[in-house]
Design an enzyme around this catalytic site. Sequence first.
Site, mmCIF file in Angstrom:
data_model
loop_
_atom_site.group_PDB
_atom_site.id
_atom_site.type_symbol
_atom_site.label_atom_id
_atom_site.label_comp_id
_atom_site.label_asym_id
_atom_site.label_seq_id
_atom_site.Cartn_x
_atom_site.Cartn_y
_atom_site.Cartn_z
ATOM 1 N N SER A 187 0.821 -1.197 0.000
ATOM 2 C CA SER A 187 0.000 0.000 0.000
ATOM 3 C C SER A 187 0.867 1.264 0.000
ATOM 4 O O SER A 187 1.626 1.484 -0.943
ATOM 5 C CB SER A 187 -0.951 -0.043 1.197
ATOM 6 O OG SER A 187 -1.994 0.885 1.075
ATOM 7 N N ASP A 357 -9.702 -5.726 -5.048
ATOM 8 C CA ASP A 357 -9.147 -4.634 -4.253
ATOM 9 C C ASP A 357 -9.794 -3.310 -4.651
ATOM 10 O O ASP A 357 -9.621 -2.835 -5.772
ATOM 11 C CB ASP A 357 -7.630 -4.570 -4.452
ATOM 12 C CG ASP A 357 -6.921 -3.747 -3.403
ATOM 13 O OD1 ASP A 357 -7.552 -2.828 -2.845
ATOM 14 O OD2 ASP A 357 -5.738 -4.033 -3.140
ATOM 15 N N HIS A 390 -7.409 -5.931 -0.581
ATOM 16 C CA HIS A 390 -6.260 -5.204 -0.047
ATOM 17 C C HIS A 390 -5.588 -5.892 1.143
ATOM 18 O O HIS A 390 -4.367 -5.964 1.226
ATOM 19 C CB HIS A 390 -6.704 -3.794 0.348
ATOM 20 C CG HIS A 390 -5.631 -2.760 0.266
ATOM 21 N ND1 HIS A 390 -5.120 -2.303 -0.926
ATOM 22 C CD2 HIS A 390 -4.972 -2.076 1.234
ATOM 23 C CE1 HIS A 390 -4.191 -1.390 -0.688
ATOM 24 N NE2 HIS A 390 -4.084 -1.230 0.608
#
Length: 415
Positions: A187, A357, A390
């Site tokens: 991320s 995601d 995610h």
Amino acid sequence: MAPNSLFNLAVLSFCYLILFSPYQALGSSTRSLFVPAEINIDFNAPPPLGLCATAVSIHGYKCQEFDVQTDDGYILSVQRIPEGRAGGGGPNRPPVLLQHGVLVDGVTWLLNSPQQSLALILADNGFDVWISNIRGTRFSRRHVSLDPSKPQYWNWSWDDLVLHDLPSVTEFVFRQTGQKIHYVGHSLGTLMALASFAEGKLIDKIRSAALLSPIAYLSHMNTALGVVGARAFVGEITTMFGLAEFNPKGDAVNNFLKSLCATPGVDCFDLLTALTGKNCCLNGSTVDNFLKNEPQSTSTKNLVHLAQTVRDGVLSKYDYGNANFNVEHYGESKPPVYDLRKIPHDLPLFLSYGGQDALSDGRDVATLLDSLKLHDVDKLHVQYIKDYAHADFIMGVTAKDVVYNQIVAFFRGLH
């Protein structure tokens, strides 16, 4: 600030705050959101002894704690797992640096069992593992002169993580090991690396990079609650801009989030799916472990900067919102752009992203890959996992077989 920008900040704040929580968010006003009642947490208690003692040594691994001072005075906590549980450490074990995302810290690499946690899997596979904790997180709330209870401490965005934190930690690991470093980011950790590489930083010290759920571009980040958030809570968010520290466990942020959860038509129980996509592979004990440790503070300025990335569709330095202020900081009226096309074409990259995601959307990953279209073909490895969202990349119980074994093979193929 324009309503669209405020909306993007709301969405982005929620995406990370609720990233891993499948629990009912509404609760008593004295508890932080997203913490189930059966988990008893004293948010006023001092932090534990350290990441080594609480998450590594308890599993039988050697672990060392280091303090790394950045060139702008922040003191960062860094951990080292020099060898696997069975031993076999030596001076030639390839170093790997793990960089977490926003509103979490290095413990996110250690939430599952040793057989399922990337940091320990790498150690058991012959790597010298280093874990970074960026400024503002619980083990890195120190500075040579600034007090984290004062706004000045929080006057930074991810530009500063690119300019100060990541280079300082990388230089420290490089000096300690005498070897180029494999990098793993998730991320925000991917954004930090890509921006650094585009600026020509770290290249002489990084051997390769594995980027999980890359978020260089965020234009297509989608959430089911975005419209409601934009319509109902722009005023609430405006009041938050007086907060230098964005503390998910603090009353101001907590009350704002509860207000959104109380909006008719908003189902906070399903926020995990609504905001991150449907994570396929989390288990309850891992999520409980996450909630005992996270989320962590970041600067409000950092979230504003991320929101600007969502709004503008480009990857640029922090926009001070005024041409004169930008000229003062950058010498030009608009903030400079990070040109990812300048990433060295021969730098080995491994990118892994998921079809579910909602934060690292496939269309935004496609934009990133377009920026890398001139990359050496044999230096760019891309993995697409249809069912992953995610959180699966760092907490999924299947991540070892699906992702981590591929990372180990990628790193080993470079030696």
